[in-house]
Design a protein around this motif. Structure first.
Motif, short mmCIF file in Angstrom:
data_model
loop_
_atom_site.label_atom_id
_atom_site.label_comp_id
_atom_site.label_asym_id
_atom_site.label_seq_id
_atom_site.Cartn_x
_atom_site.Cartn_y
_atom_site.Cartn_z
N GLU A 27 0.91 -1.21 0.02
CA GLU A 27 0.12 0.06 -0.15
C GLU A 27 0.89 1.31 -0.04
N VAL A 28 0.53 2.37 -0.78
CA VAL A 28 1.22 3.62 -0.86
C VAL A 28 0.19 4.57 -0.49
N ILE A 32 4.58 8.08 -5.46
CA ILE A 32 6.07 7.82 -5.34
C ILE A 32 6.47 8.35 -6.71
N PHE A 68 13.31 -3.47 -0.72
CA PHE A 68 12.01 -2.84 -1.45
C PHE A 68 12.15 -2.54 -2.84
N PHE A 70 11.31 -1.15 -6.29
CA PHE A 70 10.30 -0.13 -6.93
C PHE A 70 10.22 -0.43 -8.57
N VAL A 75 5.53 -1.13 -5.39
CA VAL A 75 6.77 -1.68 -4.59
C VAL A 75 6.31 -3.10 -4.03
N TYR A 77 8.08 -6.11 -1.41
CA TYR A 77 9.11 -6.37 -0.34
C TYR A 77 9.49 -7.67 -0.35
N GLU A 447 6.97 1.83 8.16
CA GLU A 447 6.59 2.62 6.98
C GLU A 447 8.02 2.72 6.40
N VAL A 464 5.16 4.16 2.12
CA VAL A 464 4.96 2.97 1.56
C VAL A 464 4.51 2.02 2.90
N LYS A 465 3.42 1.54 3.21
CA LYS A 465 2.88 0.84 4.37
C LYS A 465 3.27 -0.70 4.29
#
Length: 491
Positions: A27-28, A32, A68, A70, A75, A77, A447, A464-465
């Protein structure tokens, strides 16, 4: 031991998580910047097993490499353990076999002679390869696309040093990597190996010299003309280690030293400068030449910042009582003698970040972590037991300082710098921020913040959560998409 200790090294953001995972499409919040394409790699110590001793420390945890990733505004992880020789031995045994921090005499006899390094301190990108490093051994190569461990790296057998620093310096103009290893010839030896690898990752030079005493040389600096080796009085003693004691003990009454040699010269050209007693620094912002002068900017404190190193030396100081500053040391190479000048430049702090192109050159600005006095009590965790809560931006030329604080009770990790293609935009910082999620110090949410590098006081343009807690990182590095696609190991 049957359970993890409840010391500062295992609570708060040091709470063991022990999870390998991959999460897609995080989640963003916010937007970005479109030019951010690549990967932010992080070194995350995290215990795979309950330690053998109750006084174990966070720096003695197994290395994990986190990423992370991108791509086109999305994004992902990922995080995996670095499969060191040590990690694999303990994985097979399903328990800890290696004992106290950097003390092989406390290990289970079954692992005698095995590589003890945890590869848990810094991800390093050079010559199209990603390495996970810790200064007590050689680096381990990691596939940047899969995070799988390829194996130990010794430059195809050319590297003689048994150790490799977690803080090499890469000249962005030449592409060369300058590095060193201390205790290069074995435990508690005075040997320091100084090496250079060319832009393609080939070892071109390795020279050895003795330091004045066996100290922890965590970081060093280069300029266009020199290589600089600071020596601080946190020392190792073989008999103490053999007796089951600490590898490192800080000596408050012992002098520090700085060795400076031509960066392409011979180690017998080293010139030694005598520094103040008892001071300590683990990280340096940068160094550069100014005519006959050499300036080096140091995250300096009046004693060692790690409590376990202070206590081993009989020093009883509370963490909040330690004094320090971002400090400039200036050496006049045209004058005889072993003295140098010192002046304070900014508030105390650590974990500095510099744009890659400024490495070893006069620089316009840099960033480091500090404490915001209005941020409340620090979040517990991190290598020293208390997390920073602010990012400081400093312009050394004019002394201008700005700051970004995080919410009360939160902690912020070392940032990485992401350059911008827009000359009007000064680039971006990325940093993981941990925020409390209740009274339990182990309960927080992490975050990744994206912050305008030249307007840090404005705060993040995107968050970025994770919606979960991450264990504290040590260091990180940014690798752009073009470099990733040109890597030596493919996905």
């Amino acid at each position: 031991m049957g359970a993890f200790p409840q010391s500062i090294h295992f609570i708060g953001t040091n709470t063991p998580r022990r999870v390998e995972m991959s999460v897609r499409n995080l989640e963003v919040e916010g937007e970005i910047p479109a030019e951010i394409e690549g990967a932010f790699f992080r070194a995350v110590p995290d215990n795979a097993h309950v330690p053998m001793f109750g006084d174990d420390i966070a720096l003695n945890a197994d290395g994990m490499v986190a990423r992370f990733n991108f791509r086109a505004g999305a994004v992902d992880y990922d995080i995996k353990y670095v499969e060191t020789e040590r990690y694999l031995a303990e994985k097979e045994a399903r328990r800890a076999l290696f004992g106290k921090y950097r003390n092989p005499f406390t290990d289970d006899p079954s692992v005698e002679g095995k590589d003890r390094t945890l590869a848990n301190t810094t991800p390093v990108w050079h010559g199209g390869r990603l390495f996970m490093t810790k200064e007590d051994g050689r680096g381990y190569e990691i596939n940047p696309h899969t995070l799988e461990t390829a194996g130990k790296w010794d430059y195809y057998g050319a590297l003689k040093s048994e150790t490799f620093t977690a803080h090499p310096r890469i000249d962005d103009e030449t592409g060369e990597m300058f590095f060193f290893g201390y205790e290069a010839g074995g435990l508690c030896s005075l040997d320091v190996a100084y090496g250079i690898a060319d832009k393609d990752g080939n070892l071109t030079s390795e020279q050895w010299f003795d330091q004045p005493y066996c100290s922890t040389i965590h970081d060093f600096c280069i300029t266009e003309k020199y290589a600089i080796f600071p020596i601080f009085p946190t020392t190792a003693d073989l008999e103490r280690i053999k007796d089951g004691g600490a590898h490192w003990a800080h000596e408050q009454d012992r002098e520090s030293w700085v060795g400076i040699m031509p960066r392409y010269g011979k180690v017998d050209e080293m010139r030694w400068f005598k520094g103040p007693k008892g001071v300590s620094a683990f990280h340096f912002v940068n160094a550069y030449d100014d005519g006959d002068l050499v300036h080096m900017d140091v995250c300096l404190s009046d004693t060692n910042a790690f409590s376990f190193m202070r206590e081993a030396g009989g020093i009883e100081r509370e963490q909040q009582d330690i004094r320090g500053a971002l400090t400039r040391w200036t050496f006049d190479m045209s004058k005889p003698g072993d003295s140098f000048e010192s002046r304070d430049m900014g508030p105390p702090g650590d974990l500095p970040r510099l744009p890659d192109h400024a490495q070893g050159r006069n620089y316009r600005r840099a960033w480091y972590l500090s404490m915001n006095p209005e941020g409340g009590p620090p979040m517990p965790g991190g290598p020293v037991g208390a997390n920073f809560n602010a990012i400081v931006r400093i312009e050394p030329g004019n002394g201008r300082i700005t700051m970004m604080g995080v919410p009360p009770g939160a902690g912020v990790s070392e940032p990485v710098y992401v350059p911008s293609s827009d000359p009007e935009q000064g680039g971006w910082l990325m940093s993981v921020v941990d925020q409390p999620n209740g009274p339990d110090p182990a309960n927080y949410l992490s975050e990744l913040w994206i912050i305008p590098a030249d307007d840090v006081e404005k705060g993040p343009v995107a968050k970025v959560k994770l919606n979960m807690p991450l264990r504290s990182q040590v260091h990180g590095t940014w690798v752009n998409r073009a470099k990733l696609e040109d890597s030596k190991l493919k996905g």
